[in-house]
Write a protein that holds these residues in place. Structure first.
Motif, PDB file in Angstrom:
ATOM      1  N   PRO A 211      -5.661   0.497 -13.259  1.00 50.26           N
ATOM      2  CA  PRO A 211      -6.256  -0.705 -12.679  1.00 50.26           C
ATOM      3  C   PRO A 211      -7.537  -1.087 -13.400  1.00 50.26           C
ATOM      4  CG  PRO A 211      -6.546   1.167 -11.212  1.00 50.26           C
ATOM      5  CD  PRO A 211      -5.698   1.630 -12.365  1.00 50.26           C
ATOM      6  N   THR A 212      -7.718  -2.352 -13.571  1.00 55.32           N
ATOM      7  CA  THR A 212      -8.937  -2.869 -14.167  1.00 55.32           C
ATOM      8  C   THR A 212      -9.920  -3.134 -13.044  1.00 55.32           C
ATOM      9  OG1 THR A 212      -7.630  -3.921 -15.880  1.00 55.32           O
ATOM     10  CG2 THR A 212      -9.907  -4.690 -15.617  1.00 55.32           C
ATOM     11  N   PRO A 213     -11.064  -2.485 -13.081  1.00 57.21           N
ATOM     12  CA  PRO A 213     -12.013  -2.700 -11.991  1.00 57.21           C
ATOM     13  C   PRO A 213     -12.468  -4.159 -11.969  1.00 57.21           C
ATOM     14  CG  PRO A 213     -12.796  -0.971 -13.492  1.00 57.21           C
ATOM     15  CD  PRO A 213     -11.542  -1.545 -14.062  1.00 57.21           C
ATOM     16  N   ALA A 214     -12.481  -4.718 -10.782  1.00 60.96           N
ATOM     17  CA  ALA A 214     -12.956  -6.091 -10.619  1.00 60.96           C
ATOM     18  C   ALA A 214     -14.473  -6.075 -10.576  1.00 60.96           C
ATOM     19  CB  ALA A 214     -12.408  -6.682  -9.322  1.00 60.96           C
ATOM     20  N   PRO A 215     -15.091  -7.068 -11.160  1.00 57.72           N
ATOM     21  CA  PRO A 215     -16.552  -7.092 -11.111  1.00 57.72           C
ATOM     22  C   PRO A 215     -17.013  -7.272  -9.674  1.00 57.72           C
ATOM     23  CG  PRO A 215     -15.681  -9.105 -12.108  1.00 57.72           C
ATOM     24  CD  PRO A 215     -14.523  -8.191 -11.866  1.00 57.72           C
TER      25      PRO A 215
ATOM     26  N   GLU B  44     -12.203  -3.996  -2.415  1.00 54.23           N
ATOM     27  CA  GLU B  44     -11.523  -4.197  -1.129  1.00 54.23           C
ATOM     28  C   GLU B  44     -10.004  -4.174  -1.312  1.00 54.23           C
ATOM     29  OE1 GLU B  44     -11.342  -4.148   2.790  1.00 54.23           O
ATOM     30  OE2 GLU B  44     -13.211  -4.033   1.666  1.00 54.23           O
ATOM     31  N   ILE B  45      -9.511  -4.755  -2.395  1.00 54.69           N
ATOM     32  CA  ILE B  45      -8.068  -4.759  -2.672  1.00 54.69           C
ATOM     33  C   ILE B  45      -7.573  -3.340  -2.938  1.00 54.69           C
ATOM     34  CG2 ILE B  45      -6.300  -5.499  -4.334  1.00 54.69           C
ATOM     35  CD1 ILE B  45      -7.939  -8.122  -4.606  1.00 54.69           C
ATOM     36  N   GLU B  46      -8.308  -2.587  -3.743  1.00 57.17           N
ATOM     37  CA  GLU B  46      -7.931  -1.200  -4.022  1.00 57.17           C
ATOM     38  C   GLU B  46      -7.945  -0.369  -2.740  1.00 57.17           C
ATOM     39  OE1 GLU B  46      -9.556  -0.742  -8.600  1.00 57.17           O
ATOM     40  OE2 GLU B  46     -10.956  -0.486  -6.927  1.00 57.17           O
ATOM     41  N   ARG B  47      -8.924  -0.608  -1.905  1.00 55.37           N
ATOM     42  CA  ARG B  47      -9.023   0.115  -0.633  1.00 55.37           C
ATOM     43  C   ARG B  47      -7.802  -0.184   0.240  1.00 55.37           C
ATOM     44  NH1 ARG B  47     -10.514  -1.003   4.499  1.00 55.37           N
ATOM     45  NH2 ARG B  47     -11.425   0.678   5.704  1.00 55.37           N
ATOM     46  N   GLN B  48      -7.422  -1.460   0.345  1.00 54.45           N
ATOM     47  CA  GLN B  48      -6.263  -1.831   1.164  1.00 54.45           C
ATOM     48  C   GLN B  48      -4.983  -1.215   0.618  1.00 54.45           C
ATOM     49  OE1 GLN B  48      -6.424  -3.511   4.189  1.00 54.45           O
ATOM     50  NE2 GLN B  48      -4.401  -2.564   4.262  1.00 54.45           N
TER      51      GLN B  48
ATOM     52  N   GLY C  67       5.747  10.510  -3.545  1.00 52.73           N
ATOM     53  CA  GLY C  67       5.048   9.754  -4.574  1.00 52.73           C
ATOM     54  C   GLY C  67       5.388   8.274  -4.498  1.00 52.73           C
ATOM     55  N   ARG C  68       4.651   7.499  -5.229  1.00 53.45           N
ATOM     56  CA  ARG C  68       4.868   6.055  -5.296  1.00 53.45           C
ATOM     57  C   ARG C  68       6.010   5.761  -6.244  1.00 53.45           C
ATOM     58  NH1 ARG C  68      -1.475   4.195  -5.816  1.00 53.45           N
ATOM     59  NH2 ARG C  68      -2.131   5.204  -3.877  1.00 53.45           N
ATOM     60  N   ASP C  69       6.854   4.827  -5.845  1.00 51.76           N
ATOM     61  CA  ASP C  69       8.002   4.433  -6.656  1.00 51.76           C
ATOM     62  C   ASP C  69       7.919   2.929  -6.873  1.00 51.76           C
ATOM     63  OD1 ASP C  69      10.394   4.357  -8.004  1.00 51.76           O
ATOM     64  OD2 ASP C  69      11.640   4.591  -6.224  1.00 51.76           O
ATOM     65  N   GLY C  70       7.198   2.526  -7.897  1.00 52.74           N
ATOM     66  CA  GLY C  70       7.053   1.104  -8.174  1.00 52.74           C
ATOM     67  C   GLY C  70       5.671   0.595  -7.818  1.00 52.74           C
ATOM     68  N   GLY C  71       5.554  -0.718  -7.851  1.00 48.86           N
ATOM     69  CA  GLY C  71       4.272  -1.368  -7.623  1.00 48.86           C
ATOM     70  C   GLY C  71       3.986  -1.638  -6.165  1.00 48.86           C
ATOM     71  N   TYR C  72       2.842  -2.231  -5.949  1.00 45.88           N
ATOM     72  CA  TYR C  72       2.342  -2.514  -4.601  1.00 45.88           C
ATOM     73  C   TYR C  72       2.774  -3.894  -4.138  1.00 45.88           C
ATOM     74  CZ  TYR C  72      -0.894  -3.581  -0.838  1.00 45.88           C
ATOM     75  OH  TYR C  72      -1.423  -3.947   0.368  1.00 45.88           O
ATOM     76  N   ARG C  73       3.252  -3.959  -2.918  1.00 46.95           N
ATOM     77  CA  ARG C  73       3.452  -5.222  -2.201  1.00 46.95           C
ATOM     78  C   ARG C  73       2.844  -5.021  -0.825  1.00 46.95           C
ATOM     79  NH1 ARG C  73       9.589  -7.188  -2.561  1.00 46.95           N
ATOM     80  NH2 ARG C  73       8.885  -8.122  -0.618  1.00 46.95           N
ATOM     81  N   PRO C  74       2.143  -5.983  -0.293  1.00 41.87           N
ATOM     82  CA  PRO C  74       1.444  -5.784   0.979  1.00 41.87           C
ATOM     83  C   PRO C  74       2.368  -5.600   2.178  1.00 41.87           C
ATOM     84  CG  PRO C  74       1.089  -8.020   0.143  1.00 41.87           C
ATOM     85  CD  PRO C  74       1.848  -7.280  -0.895  1.00 41.87           C
ATOM     86  N   ASP C  75       3.678  -5.879   2.034  1.00 42.97           N
ATOM     87  CA  ASP C  75       4.600  -5.747   3.159  1.00 42.97           C
ATOM     88  C   ASP C  75       5.767  -4.800   2.884  1.00 42.97           C
ATOM     89  OD1 ASP C  75       5.787  -7.338   1.236  1.00 42.97           O
ATOM     90  OD2 ASP C  75       6.717  -8.686   2.681  1.00 42.97           O
TER      91      ASP C  75
END
Length: 184
Positions: free
Chosen positions: A34-38, A54-58, A129-137
């Motif tokens: 992940p690229t840290p957001a300023p 906040e996004i990384e935390r969620q 473990g995680r299998d793939g990317g993040y989706r909020p739902d």
């Protein structure tokens, strides 16, 4: 003789049906950094480690909640199976499962109840473990379970376990339903 009974074979097939027989070391997937957001305001003192956005935390909280739902589902299914199954899903099971995963677990528990069987031992979660990317739902987990101590006993306390599945790896979908993560 017991292995020839369709119900026993069905229980074994249902358990193995959603699993890929494999060692408990999943193949490494693509990794992203992940690229840290300023941050909106600069910190007066530089930090040795970047702060969590906040996004990384969620995302972290959601992945953790999805894993907790899976572990609770395994624990509740084991508990009910050791007690001899059930004809209806428990409130604890429906709190963390839905859809096909709930149907599969309930079919196993219903078959145990109808046949007067119970389970000894249980499932040990070896890896999540995680299998793939993040989706909020919707998140995907890859899990490895050790079933080496799991046995089905009939009314006469005889072991009628189909050929044991010692370890297996499965890919599961966990969905957010009304702010609760559920294995589906």
């Amino acid at each position: 003789m017991a292995l020839g009974v369709p119900g026993f074979v069905r229980i074994g097939a249902v358990i193995a049906g959603c699993a890929l027989v494999a060692a408990c070391t999943p193949e490494p997937g693509p990794t992203t950094t992940p690229t840290p957001a300023p941050s909106a305001t600069a910190s007066p003192t530089p930090s040795a480690t970047p702060t969590e956005t906040e996004i990384e935390r969620q995302q972290r909280l959601d992945w953790d909640a999805a894993e907790r739902a899976y572990r609770k589902a395994v624990a509740e299914s084991d508990r009910v199976a050791r007690a001899g199954g059930a004809t209806e899903p428990t409130q604890a099971l429906t709190a963390v499962t839905t859809g096909n995963y709930l149907k599969l677990q309930q079919q196993i528990l219903n078959d145990l109840k109808e046949r007067g069987q119970r389970v000894t031992g249980g499932v040990t979660v070896v890896y999540v473990g995680r299998d793939g990317g993040y989706r909020p739902d919707r998140l995907r987990l890859v899990t490895c379970e050790d079933n080496s101590t799991w046995r089905i006993l009939n009314r006469a306390n005889r072991d009628v376990t189909p050929t044991p599945q010692l370890d297996y790896v499965q890919s599961l979908v966990v969905t957010k339903v009304k702010d609760a993560w559920k294995v589906s």
